[in-house]
Design a protein around this motif. Structure first.
Motif, PDB file in Angstrom:
ATOM      1  N   ALA A  81       0.810  -1.219   0.000  1.00 24.83           N
ATOM      2  CA  ALA A  81       0.000   0.000   0.000  1.00 24.83           C
ATOM      3  C   ALA A  81       0.845   1.271   0.000  1.00 24.83           C
ATOM      4  O   ALA A  81       0.405   2.309  -0.483  1.00 24.83           O
ATOM      5  N   SER A  82       2.066   1.186   0.558  1.00 22.85           N
ATOM      6  CA  SER A  82       2.926   2.375   0.610  1.00 22.85           C
ATOM      7  C   SER A  82       4.392   1.964   0.580  1.00 22.85           C
ATOM      8  O   SER A  82       4.740   0.802   0.833  1.00 22.85           O
ATOM      9  N   LEU A  83       5.246   2.925   0.268  1.00 20.77           N
ATOM     10  CA  LEU A  83       6.681   2.658   0.231  1.00 20.77           C
ATOM     11  C   LEU A  83       7.185   2.131   1.568  1.00 20.77           C
ATOM     12  O   LEU A  83       8.087   1.292   1.618  1.00 20.77           O
ATOM     13  N   LYS A  84       6.587   2.590   2.655  1.00 21.58           N
ATOM     14  CA  LYS A  84       7.045   2.211   3.996  1.00 21.58           C
ATOM     15  C   LYS A  84       6.811   0.736   4.305  1.00 21.58           C
ATOM     16  O   LYS A  84       7.388   0.207   5.252  1.00 21.58           O
ATOM     17  N   GLU A  85       5.990   0.052   3.505  1.00 28.20           N
ATOM     18  CA  GLU A  85       5.714  -1.367   3.722  1.00 28.20           C
ATOM     19  C   GLU A  85       6.706  -2.294   3.020  1.00 28.20           C
ATOM     20  O   GLU A  85       6.640  -3.504   3.181  1.00 28.20           O
ATOM     21  N   ILE A  86       7.638  -1.738   2.281  1.00 27.64           N
ATOM     22  CA  ILE A  86       8.591  -2.551   1.515  1.00 27.64           C
ATOM     23  C   ILE A  86       9.702  -3.061   2.428  1.00 27.64           C
ATOM     24  O   ILE A  86      10.304  -2.296   3.171  1.00 27.64           O
TER      25      ILE A  86
ATOM     26  N   GLU B 212       1.195  16.900  -8.150  1.00 29.13           N
ATOM     27  CA  GLU B 212       0.884  17.432  -6.816  1.00 29.13           C
ATOM     28  C   GLU B 212       1.112  16.418  -5.703  1.00 29.13           C
ATOM     29  O   GLU B 212       1.202  16.773  -4.528  1.00 29.13           O
ATOM     30  N   PHE B 213       1.224  15.132  -6.049  1.00 27.48           N
ATOM     31  CA  PHE B 213       1.473  14.096  -5.043  1.00 27.48           C
ATOM     32  C   PHE B 213       2.969  13.849  -4.798  1.00 27.48           C
ATOM     33  O   PHE B 213       3.331  13.102  -3.888  1.00 27.48           O
ATOM     34  N   LEU B 214       3.829  14.467  -5.595  1.00 27.74           N
ATOM     35  CA  LEU B 214       5.258  14.189  -5.483  1.00 27.74           C
ATOM     36  C   LEU B 214       5.877  14.565  -4.132  1.00 27.74           C
ATOM     37  O   LEU B 214       6.730  13.818  -3.648  1.00 27.74           O
ATOM     38  N   PRO B 215       5.494  15.683  -3.492  1.00 26.02           N
ATOM     39  CA  PRO B 215       6.121  15.980  -2.192  1.00 26.02           C
ATOM     40  C   PRO B 215       5.918  14.870  -1.160  1.00 26.02           C
ATOM     41  O   PRO B 215       6.862  14.506  -0.440  1.00 26.02           O
ATOM     42  N   GLU B 216       4.734  14.309  -1.105  1.00 26.49           N
ATOM     43  CA  GLU B 216       4.464  13.216  -0.167  1.00 26.49           C
ATOM     44  C   GLU B 216       5.301  11.982  -0.513  1.00 26.49           C
ATOM     45  O   GLU B 216       5.905  11.354   0.365  1.00 26.49           O
ATOM     46  N   VAL B 217       5.366  11.634  -1.781  1.00 30.77           N
ATOM     47  CA  VAL B 217       6.146  10.478  -2.208  1.00 30.77           C
ATOM     48  C   VAL B 217       7.638  10.737  -1.958  1.00 30.77           C
ATOM     49  O   VAL B 217       8.383   9.836  -1.568  1.00 30.77           O
ATOM     50  N   ALA B 218       8.066  11.974  -2.150  1.00 29.79           N
ATOM     51  CA  ALA B 218       9.467  12.337  -1.896  1.00 29.79           C
ATOM     52  C   ALA B 218       9.823  12.117  -0.425  1.00 29.79           C
ATOM     53  O   ALA B 218      10.885  11.572  -0.106  1.00 29.79           O
ATOM     54  N   ARG B 219       8.956  12.517   0.492  1.00 28.57           N
ATOM     55  CA  ARG B 219       9.209  12.321   1.925  1.00 28.57           C
ATOM     56  C   ARG B 219       9.332  10.828   2.241  1.00 28.57           C
ATOM     57  O   ARG B 219      10.242  10.414   2.974  1.00 28.57           O
ATOM     58  N   ASP B 220       8.440  10.019   1.683  1.00 30.17           N
ATOM     59  CA  ASP B 220       8.503   8.569   1.914  1.00 30.17           C
ATOM     60  C   ASP B 220       9.778   7.977   1.302  1.00 30.17           C
ATOM     61  O   ASP B 220      10.384   7.064   1.875  1.00 30.17           O
TER      62      ASP B 220
ATOM     63  N   VAL C 201       5.634  14.492 -15.328  1.00 33.49           N
ATOM     64  CA  VAL C 201       5.454  14.619 -13.888  1.00 33.49           C
ATOM     65  C   VAL C 201       6.683  15.292 -13.277  1.00 33.49           C
ATOM     66  O   VAL C 201       7.799  14.797 -13.410  1.00 33.49           O
ATOM     67  N   ALA C 202       6.454  16.433 -12.621  1.00 34.12           N
ATOM     68  CA  ALA C 202       7.540  17.172 -11.970  1.00 34.12           C
ATOM     69  C   ALA C 202       6.953  18.072 -10.884  1.00 34.12           C
ATOM     70  O   ALA C 202       5.792  18.488 -10.978  1.00 34.12           O
ATOM     71  N   ASN C 203       7.756  18.356  -9.854  1.00 33.45           N
ATOM     72  CA  ASN C 203       7.300  19.217  -8.770  1.00 33.45           C
ATOM     73  C   ASN C 203       8.529  19.826  -8.104  1.00 33.45           C
ATOM     74  O   ASN C 203       9.391  19.107  -7.609  1.00 33.45           O
ATOM     75  N   GLN C 204       8.607  21.148  -8.092  1.00 38.06           N
ATOM     76  CA  GLN C 204       9.774  21.846  -7.555  1.00 38.06           C
ATOM     77  C   GLN C 204       9.975  21.583  -6.061  1.00 38.06           C
ATOM     78  O   GLN C 204      11.094  21.359  -5.599  1.00 38.06           O
ATOM     79  N   GLU C 205       8.899  21.596  -5.292  1.00 37.79           N
ATOM     80  CA  GLU C 205       9.004  21.352  -3.848  1.00 37.79           C
ATOM     81  C   GLU C 205       9.612  19.971  -3.577  1.00 37.79           C
ATOM     82  O   GLU C 205      10.517  19.820  -2.746  1.00 37.79           O
ATOM     83  N   ALA C 206       9.115  18.964  -4.278  1.00 38.62           N
ATOM     84  CA  ALA C 206       9.637  17.603  -4.117  1.00 38.62           C
ATOM     85  C   ALA C 206      11.095  17.546  -4.545  1.00 38.62           C
ATOM     86  O   ALA C 206      11.935  16.949  -3.858  1.00 38.62           O
ATOM     87  N   TYR C 207      11.414  18.177  -5.652  1.00 39.70           N
ATOM     88  CA  TYR C 207      12.788  18.186  -6.169  1.00 39.70           C
ATOM     89  C   TYR C 207      13.742  18.783  -5.129  1.00 39.70           C
ATOM     90  O   TYR C 207      14.771  18.194  -4.820  1.00 39.70           O
ATOM     91  N   ASP C 208      13.392  19.941  -4.606  1.00 44.27           N
ATOM     92  CA  ASP C 208      14.254  20.611  -3.620  1.00 44.27           C
ATOM     93  C   ASP C 208      14.452  19.736  -2.379  1.00 44.27           C
ATOM     94  O   ASP C 208      15.565  19.606  -1.869  1.00 44.27           O
TER      95      ASP C 208
END
Length: 137
Positions: free
Chosen positions: A65-70, A84-92, A107-114
């Motif tokens: 269900a999520s990266l944390k379950e791997i 818009e979902f990239l920052p959350e995925v970046a944190r995980d 697909v790109a997001n500056q906040e996630a990239y930074d």
């Protein structure tokens, strides 16, 4: 500063040294791009880990269900979700210690990239992993 992808040489190195790809948003529908790209990467010898809470299995692999379950290391987090979902995925991605974050074409997001760059994660956005892999076979 803007999003800057690594050089082709670095992308080639990432693809040649990686083995396990967690695919966020991998669909069980064979007509979806995420399925076709992941199938091609699996056929090229990569282990695919489907990350999607709405499916049980994709491409013969048990989904999580999520990266944390791997369990175990993840070399590349390949993302098939809207920008818009990239920052959350970046944190995980940072939390699980994955080496590379790869957002698919369009697909790109500056906040996630930074965030990813600040945390030492190799980051590739707006590129198709299947196309890049085909360039460096």
């Amino acid at each position: 500063m803007g999003i800057q992808n690594p050089t082709d040489e670095k992308i080639k190195e990432v693809l040649h040294t990686s083995k396990r790809i967690a695919v966020v948003g991998l669909s069980g529908n064979p007509d979806r791009t995420s399925y076709m790209v992941s199938e091609a990467m699996q056929n090229a010898g990569y282990t695919i880990i489907p990350v999607n809470p709405t499916v049980n299995e994709v491409l013969g692999e048990k989904a999580v269900a999520s990266l944390k379950e791997i369990d175990g290391e993840v070399d590349i987090v390949n993302v098939f979700r809207r920008s818009e979902f990239l920052p959350e995925v970046a944190r995980d991605t940072v939390e699980i210690g994955a080496k590379t974050f790869w957002a698919q074409l369009g697909v790109a997001n500056q906040e996630a990239y930074d965030y990813l760059k600040d945390n030492g994660v190799e980051t590739i956005m707006d590129r198709c992993i299947k196309v890049e892999h085909a360039k460096f076979k």
